[in-house]
Design a protein around this motif. Structure first.
Motif, PDB file in Angstrom:
ATOM      1  N   GLY A   1       0.847  -1.185   0.000  1.00  0.00           N
ATOM      2  CA  GLY A   1       0.000   0.000   0.000  1.00  0.00           C
ATOM      3  C   GLY A   1       0.884   1.237   0.000  1.00  0.00           C
ATOM      4  O   GLY A   1       1.929   1.260   0.659  1.00  0.00           O
ATOM      5  N   ILE A   2       0.493   2.258  -0.759  1.00  0.00           N
ATOM      6  CA  ILE A   2       1.284   3.485  -0.854  1.00  0.00           C
ATOM      7  C   ILE A   2       0.363   4.691  -0.683  1.00  0.00           C
ATOM      8  O   ILE A   2      -0.713   4.752  -1.283  1.00  0.00           O
ATOM      9  CB  ILE A   2       2.023   3.577  -2.202  1.00  0.00           C
ATOM     10  N   ASP A   3       0.795   5.634   0.140  1.00  0.00           N
ATOM     11  CA  ASP A   3       0.020   6.865   0.334  1.00  0.00           C
ATOM     12  C   ASP A   3       0.970   8.002   0.684  1.00  0.00           C
ATOM     13  O   ASP A   3       2.124   7.770   1.052  1.00  0.00           O
ATOM     14  CB  ASP A   3      -1.025   6.684   1.445  1.00  0.00           C
ATOM     15  N   GLU A   4       0.466   9.225   0.540  1.00  0.00           N
ATOM     16  CA  GLU A   4       1.278  10.408   0.841  1.00  0.00           C
ATOM     17  C   GLU A   4       0.544  11.312   1.815  1.00  0.00           C
ATOM     18  O   GLU A   4      -0.661  11.214   1.999  1.00  0.00           O
ATOM     19  CB  GLU A   4       1.601  11.176  -0.435  1.00  0.00           C
ATOM     20  N   VAL A   5       1.317  12.219   2.415  1.00  0.00           N
ATOM     21  CA  VAL A   5       0.772  13.237   3.305  1.00  0.00           C
ATOM     22  C   VAL A   5       1.478  14.550   3.007  1.00  0.00           C
ATOM     23  O   VAL A   5       2.678  14.567   2.758  1.00  0.00           O
ATOM     24  CB  VAL A   5       0.993  12.845   4.786  1.00  0.00           C
ATOM     25  N   GLY A   6       0.703  15.621   3.011  1.00  0.00           N
ATOM     26  CA  GLY A   6       1.300  16.945   2.916  1.00  0.00           C
ATOM     27  C   GLY A   6       1.160  17.660   1.590  1.00  0.00           C
ATOM     28  O   GLY A   6       1.769  18.710   1.390  1.00  0.00           O
ATOM     29  N   ARG A   7       0.319  17.162   0.703  1.00  0.00           N
ATOM     30  CA  ARG A   7       0.166  17.831  -0.599  1.00  0.00           C
ATOM     31  C   ARG A   7      -0.367  19.245  -0.442  1.00  0.00           C
ATOM     32  O   ARG A   7       0.034  20.159  -1.154  1.00  0.00           O
ATOM     33  CB  ARG A   7      -0.774  17.034  -1.509  1.00  0.00           C
ATOM     34  N   GLY A   8      -1.287  19.431   0.488  1.00  0.00           N
ATOM     35  CA  GLY A   8      -1.917  20.744   0.648  1.00  0.00           C
ATOM     36  C   GLY A   8      -1.194  21.685   1.588  1.00  0.00           C
ATOM     37  O   GLY A   8      -1.673  22.800   1.825  1.00  0.00           O
TER      38      GLY A   8
ATOM     39  N   VAL B   1       5.500  13.741   1.997  1.00  0.00           N
ATOM     40  CA  VAL B   1       6.047  12.482   2.519  1.00  0.00           C
ATOM     41  C   VAL B   1       5.148  11.323   2.108  1.00  0.00           C
ATOM     42  O   VAL B   1       3.924  11.410   2.238  1.00  0.00           O
ATOM     43  CB  VAL B   1       6.174  12.533   4.058  1.00  0.00           C
ATOM     44  N   ALA B   2       5.748  10.259   1.607  1.00  0.00           N
ATOM     45  CA  ALA B   2       4.997   9.061   1.218  1.00  0.00           C
ATOM     46  C   ALA B   2       5.537   7.858   1.963  1.00  0.00           C
ATOM     47  O   ALA B   2       6.695   7.843   2.389  1.00  0.00           O
ATOM     48  CB  ALA B   2       5.115   8.829  -0.290  1.00  0.00           C
ATOM     49  N   ALA B   3       4.691   6.865   2.125  1.00  0.00           N
ATOM     50  CA  ALA B   3       5.119   5.606   2.738  1.00  0.00           C
ATOM     51  C   ALA B   3       4.600   4.446   1.904  1.00  0.00           C
ATOM     52  O   ALA B   3       3.582   4.557   1.210  1.00  0.00           O
ATOM     53  CB  ALA B   3       4.613   5.489   4.175  1.00  0.00           C
TER      54      ALA B   3
ATOM     55  N   VAL C   1       9.716   4.907   4.018  1.00  0.00           N
ATOM     56  CA  VAL C   1       9.207   6.266   3.868  1.00  0.00           C
ATOM     57  C   VAL C   1      10.078   7.004   2.865  1.00  0.00           C
ATOM     58  O   VAL C   1      11.308   6.882   2.882  1.00  0.00           O
ATOM     59  CB  VAL C   1       9.206   7.007   5.226  1.00  0.00           C
ATOM     60  N   GLY C   2       9.433   7.735   1.960  1.00  0.00           N
ATOM     61  CA  GLY C   2      10.140   8.556   0.986  1.00  0.00           C
ATOM     62  C   GLY C   2       9.619   9.982   1.049  1.00  0.00           C
ATOM     63  O   GLY C   2       8.555  10.235   1.609  1.00  0.00           O
ATOM     64  N   ARG C   3      10.356  10.906   0.448  1.00  0.00           N
ATOM     65  CA  ARG C   3       9.950  12.303   0.527  1.00  0.00           C
ATOM     66  C   ARG C   3      10.422  13.065  -0.687  1.00  0.00           C
ATOM     67  O   ARG C   3      11.343  12.647  -1.390  1.00  0.00           O
ATOM     68  CB  ARG C   3      10.541  12.934   1.795  1.00  0.00           C
ATOM     69  N   ALA C   4       9.793  14.203  -0.916  1.00  0.00           N
ATOM     70  CA  ALA C   4      10.275  15.170  -1.901  1.00  0.00           C
ATOM     71  C   ALA C   4      10.250  16.522  -1.203  1.00  0.00           C
ATOM     72  O   ALA C   4       9.253  16.893  -0.575  1.00  0.00           O
ATOM     73  CB  ALA C   4       9.404  15.180  -3.146  1.00  0.00           C
TER      74      ALA C   4
END
Length: 197
Positions: A16-23, A30-32, A72-75
């Motif tokens: 499962g993959i999801d992100e947080v912080g787009r807004g 940040v995605a996990a 966890v990954g990030r941009a």
């Protein structure tokens, strides 16, 4: 909506993959990515936004212990400004996936588009409340990003990042007007751009 139910077919591994912080106006997206262990179910998985901070933290610890693999990954804000938030979100997702110790057979991603990962999969709108693997990813991403906001709050006092977590609240916008734009703000976002002079 009921808590997420696992979609795992025992014969294949699903990440499962999801992100947080787009807004958010500040900091990274940040995605996990999480591969759950069907033999070690985790009760109470749900969309991270529907859980208390305390419950999220407890579930994040449990996920890290019980999952077959997680990452966890990030941009960064600078990358978001350079390539736009959608593409930066996909970058963060790909980075999370690439760090998984075990490669899955299939991915399930929250949203309506896949992030360009070389693995069969599907995008699930509202998946963070429907699919246990995505719920787990949303929880890890949320806890990781909120922790980072606590760090930024100490580095840049006055913005109250620990309170609003970078979202464009009245408090945050007032701080921007008073203190100006920090090095961690996303300069391509309209509410930030107007304070750049």
């Amino acid at each position: 909506m009921s808590p997420a139910a696992s979609s795992v077919n025992p014969s294949r591994l699903i990440a499962g993959i999801d992100e947080v912080g787009r807004g958010c106006l500040v900091g990274p997206v940040v995605a996990a990515a999480v591969i759950l262990d069907p033999a070690k179910p985790i009760a109470g998985l749900n969309d991270s936004k529907k859980l208390s901070e305390k419950r999220r933290a407890a579930l994040a610890d449990e996920i890290k212990v019980k999952a077959l693999a997680w990452a966890v990954g990030r941009a960064e804000a600078s990358e978001i400004d350079r390539i736009n938030i959608l593409q930066a979100t996909f970058v963060a997702m790909r980075r999370a996936f690439s760090q998984l110790a075990i490669k899955p057979d299939y991915i399930m991603v929250d949203g309506n588009r896949l992030p360009g990962i070389a693995c069969p999969g599907e995008a699930v709108v509202g998946g963070d409340a429907l699919v246990a693997e995505i719920s787990a990813a949303s929880i890890l991403a949320k806890v990781a990003r909120d922790t980072e906001m606590d760090v930024l709050d100490r580095l840049y006092p006055g913005y109250q990042f620990a309170v609003h977590k970078g979202y464009p609240t009245k408090t945050h916008l007032s701080a921007l007007a008073e203190l100006g734009v920090s090095p961690q703000h996303r300069r391509s976002y309209a509410p930030v751009k107007k304070f750049l002079g």
